[in-house]
Design an enzyme around this catalytic site. Structure first.
Site, short mmCIF file in Angstrom:
data_model
loop_
_atom_site.label_atom_id
_atom_site.label_comp_id
_atom_site.label_asym_id
_atom_site.label_seq_id
_atom_site.Cartn_x
_atom_site.Cartn_y
_atom_site.Cartn_z
N GLY A 51 -3.33 2.90 -11.31
CA GLY A 51 -2.56 2.54 -10.13
C GLY A 51 -1.25 1.91 -10.53
N ASP A 52 -0.24 2.07 -9.68
CA ASP A 52 1.02 1.37 -9.93
C ASP A 52 0.84 -0.10 -9.52
OD1 ASP A 52 3.62 0.88 -10.66
OD2 ASP A 52 4.44 2.58 -9.57
N ALA A 53 1.75 -0.94 -9.99
CA ALA A 53 1.59 -2.38 -9.82
C ALA A 53 1.53 -2.77 -8.36
CB ALA A 53 2.73 -3.12 -10.53
N ALA A 85 -0.03 -1.48 -5.96
CA ALA A 85 -0.05 -0.38 -5.00
C ALA A 85 -1.38 -0.26 -4.26
CB ALA A 85 0.29 0.93 -5.69
#
Length: 815
Positions: free
Chosen positions: A234-236, A238
């Protein structure tokens, strides 16, 4: 021969998975994975940034930005850069295994659909095929060529449809089926299908109304391409967005559970604190939103990658154990950085002024004359060679000026002052004035440098103004301001990060705490030095002026901030025009993360060069090109438009319907895709195709004779495009199919053979949910850019049987 008594990697992962408890498994689902001492399982972290060098971990070799590496059109060079970066990651990991992970978050493979995207510098090209080829080369270098062990674990990002920073977590990228399958997915598919990348990161945005972290495409498309397991991170923050700003699910437990079910294996949340992630996933199990098998599936992928990295084996088995800290910024990497920067330089215009003759008096002018900037994902520069330094080391007389105005700020009869010491300090209203140089980064955004110590002015955590900053930087840029004029000639100083106004407190200190214009203090501006006039005077006294303009990578166009237009900063354009008026022999060197609208320069200047921010050897590489020691062999990998009015809405992802990118754009670009001039001349002749008619799946060899007709050696990028003449659907006006970068001596002729893979002539048929190739004639175009076509041919392609039946059925019905 494989030892039959040695457990297979799969068996080792399954054995470890069986011995882990459920709480221990959940602890592995966070970016900072907890160690499991009873199983000798060390801690592990994902997410070392390695976009164009090792970032955020101290000094490391800084290579050109990704868009600059792309402009080399040299996969072998890009692969070598990836290998160098991978070695430096390994070296830093050996020195600090807890802080430096071997899962690297690179390359970025989002096609550069719109040049206003703030993260343009991170991508490779507006063409998905070229993006895939170059990104695959970089990932291959990062991965290494050991048959079993990964040097690092490359992770492509950001999946999917991500080209806007404006409201990036709440906007939806709506992708028609053809755009999805023909434009967005291919760039991701290439490095994963090649086994070069072994991971992917989901993006912040929504896709067709669904958060990208919940997209069914993660399993239905992304994971089916790769030969092995794909770790999806996952992106930070998100996943928190799912039930947060996206309001897609009612609570965070539901959001985290949905992300795990959708295929997110590693949660990048709450920095190093895994507690919230573990608690939410544990509650999701208790509520029946996920099952232990959902957890096992993600942990299996995590352990598989860790095993391939050697993380689960004794150190003495590490084939990369000999990679020591000495490799970081070693001489070989310095030379590679210079070569990469040199090959990335693009000559946009030249009427004969370049290359510069020996012994000229040169004035190097402009805000980028004597600086080299890092961007958000750069490593820390171990050293830097500026354009001024490079030329001054090679020519007998070189002068320089930034072109910045030098001003003093006054409140009534008192002046603003600050310490001239190296460490700087608070700005106060004082009897003695401090002079400040004003740098213009566009859209009325300025930065102030205190002349006394060369440090920038910014707001500290308490809101006080201090001159202790190396320059604009950080996740939140606190070093940029805007002058808001008042009727009496004074100005208000607005701090852009907080949208507050500068005030003077009772002790004479300057603070950012004015909640509106009425609360701000009025400042008078006294001009000490007219930077444009001084630069023009130096230009007039020189044989040639080299004007260095462009962007600061942390201001007006970066992650979290899109551009609204393509214009040069107004004061930079004024500087350029003044210098040219003083000396018509003016070379413009644009250093930027993205294209600019350079219509005036193209019409009036004898020479224009472009480079991305080129890393530590930037100035040395530019010097090599300006003086003719190296060819300007770079080529653009995206269209440069004359005006932003030629672009569709930033959120319009339908490149087919909007006639956007070089594939569909019907206008005349300022500089086309593939453009780049040379110091010599090349002639193209004798186009030959290995077959005039083929069946889909066969390959056509396209050969051409290329001759260097100039008087010096040169490098050329021979480009192959096709255009389908008739189709049931709208087709690209031209599409890149292959290219070759060659070096020719004066008078040398070479046969260049390019490959046309007919299976790639397909389009996505949504009714059949498949790629199809029609019976059609394809125009074959060979030349120097997408619009500079030198030779034209044709090949008839016989499509797939099902497609032919559909065509015959349609024709029969028409009768």
């Amino acid at each position: 021969m494989t030892d039959p008594t040695t457990p297979s990697p799969r068996d080792r992962v399954e054995d470890l998975l069986a011995r882990l408890t459920l709480p221990e498994k959940i602890g592995l689902l966070h970016q900072w994975q907890a160690p499991v001492p009873r199983l000798d399982l060390p801690g592990f972290r994902t997410g070392t940034e390695a976009l164009h060098g090792v970032a955020w971990l101290g000094p490391a070799t800084v290579f050109p930005q990704a868009i600059g590496l792309a402009s080399t059109w040299n996969p072998d060079l890009v692969r070598a850069v990836g290998a160098a970066v991978g070695d430096e990651v390994r070296a830093k990991h050996h020195a600090d295994p807890e802080r430096v992970g071997l899962n690297v978050w690179a390359p970025v493979v989002n096609p550069l659909r719109d040049p206003r995207w703030g993260r343009n510098e991170e991508g490779w090209s507006e063409d998905p095929w070229l993006t895939g080829r170059l990104a695959t080369a970089y990932a291959e270098g990062l991965r290494g060529d050991h048959p079993e062990r990964l040097r690092t674990a490359p992770t492509v990002k950001h999946f999917l449809g991500y080209n806007n920073e404006t409201d990036r977590a709440t906007t939806s990228s709506d992708l028609p089926p053809r755009v999805l399958h023909e434009y967005e997915l291919p760039a991701f598919r290439a490095p994963l299908a090649a086994g070069a990348a072994v991971g992917a990161m989901a993006s912040y945005n929504l896709v067709d109304g669904v958060p990208a972290h919940l997209s069914p495409l993660i399993d239905s498309e992304l994971r089916r391409w790769a030969p092995g397991e794909v770790l999806v991170v996952g992106d930070a923050g998100a996943v928190t967005n799912i039930a947060g700003v996206q309001k897609h699910l009612p609570d965070h437990v539901s959001g985290f559970a949905a992300a795990l079910r959708a295929g997110i294996d590693s949660f990048t949340e709450d920095d190093t604190d895994s507690t919230p992630t573990r608690q939410r996933l544990t509650e999701a199990l208790e509520r029946g939103l996920i099952t232990p098998s959902d957890v096992d599936r993600a942990v299996r992928r995590i352990l598989t990658i860790r095993l391939r990295l050697g993380d689960l084996d004794p150190p003495h088995t590490d084939p990369y154990a000999a990679t020591t800290p000495d490799v970081v910024d070693c001489p070989a990497h310095r030379q590679l950085a210079r070569e990469a920067a040199r090959q990335s330089v693009v000559l946009l215009r030249n009427t004969g002024l370049l290359p510069l003759a020996p012994g000229l008096r040169v004035a190097v002018l402009g805000p980028l004359a004597d600086v080299v900037y890092e961007d958000w994902y750069s490593g820390t520069l171990p050293y830097q060679v500026t354009t001024h330094q490079g030329l001054a080391g090679r020519l007998p007389e070189v002068t320089t000026h930034s072109g910045s105005d030098r001003i003093a700020l006054r409140v009534g009869e008192r002046y603003v002052g600050c310490p001239a010491t190296a460490e700087g300090g608070p700005l106060t209203v004082d009897a003695d004035a401090t002079w400040f140089d004003v740098d213009d980064w566009g859209r009325d955004t300025v930065a102030l440098r205190a002349v006394g110590n060369g440090r920038h002015v910014g707001a500290d955590d308490g809101g006080a103004l201090v001159n202790d900053r190396p320059g604009p930087g950080g996740w939140v840029v606190r070093e940029t301001f805007q002058f808001d004029p008042l009727p009496d000639g004074t100005v208000l100083l607005r701090h852009l990060a907080t949208d507050r106004y500068v005030t003077v407190d009772t002790d004479g200190g300057l603070r950012v705490d004015g909640d509106g214009p009425q609360a701000g203090t009025a400042f008078g501006i006294e001009l000490g030095t007219d930077g444009t006039a001084e630069a023009a005077a130096l230009a007039a006294a020189a044989d040639v002026a080299v004007v260095t303009l462009g962007n600061h990578p942390m201001v007006n166009g970066r992650e979290t901030e899109d551009r609204v237009d393509l214009a040069l900063p107004a004061r930079q354009e004024a500087l350029l025009r003044a210098v040219h008026a003083a000396n018509p022999r003016t070379v413009l060197v644009v250093t930027s993360s993205y294209p600019y609208a350079l219509g005036w320069a193209q019409a009036h200047l004898p020479a224009v060069l472009w480079s991305s921010h080129g890393g530590q050897e930037h100035g040395a590489a530019l010097t090599d090109v300006l003086l003719g020691d190296a060819e300007p062999a770079g080529r653009l990998t995206q269209t440069w438009y004359a005006d932003a009015a030629e672009l569709p809405d930033l959120l319009d992802y339908d490149v087919i319907g909007a006639d956007s990118t070089y594939l569909y754009y019907r206008g005349d670009p300022l500089y086309p895709f593939g453009h780049g001039l040379s110091y010599t001349r090349f002639d193209y002749a004798d186009l030959r195709l290995s077959a005039a008619a083929v069946t889909v799946g066969e390959e056509v060899q396209v050969s051409v004779e290329v001759t260097n007709t100039g008087d010096r050696a040169g490098e050329e990028v021979v480009q192959l495009y096709t255009r389908q003449r008739r189709s049931r659907v709208k087709q690209p006006l031209r599409q890149l199919r292959d290219f070759a970068r060659i070096t020719l001596a004066p008078g040398e002729r070479r046969t260049v053979t390019l490959r046309l893979r007919t299976a790639e002539l397909s389009w996505w048929d949504a009714d059949r949910a498949a790629h199809v190739v029609e019976d059609a004639i394809h125009t074959v175009l060979v030349g120097r850019s997408a619009t500079d076509v030198r030779l034209v041919g044709a090949v008839a392609v016989r499509g797939e049987p099902a497609e032919r039946r559909a065509r015959l059925h349609t024709a029969s019905g028409a009768r």
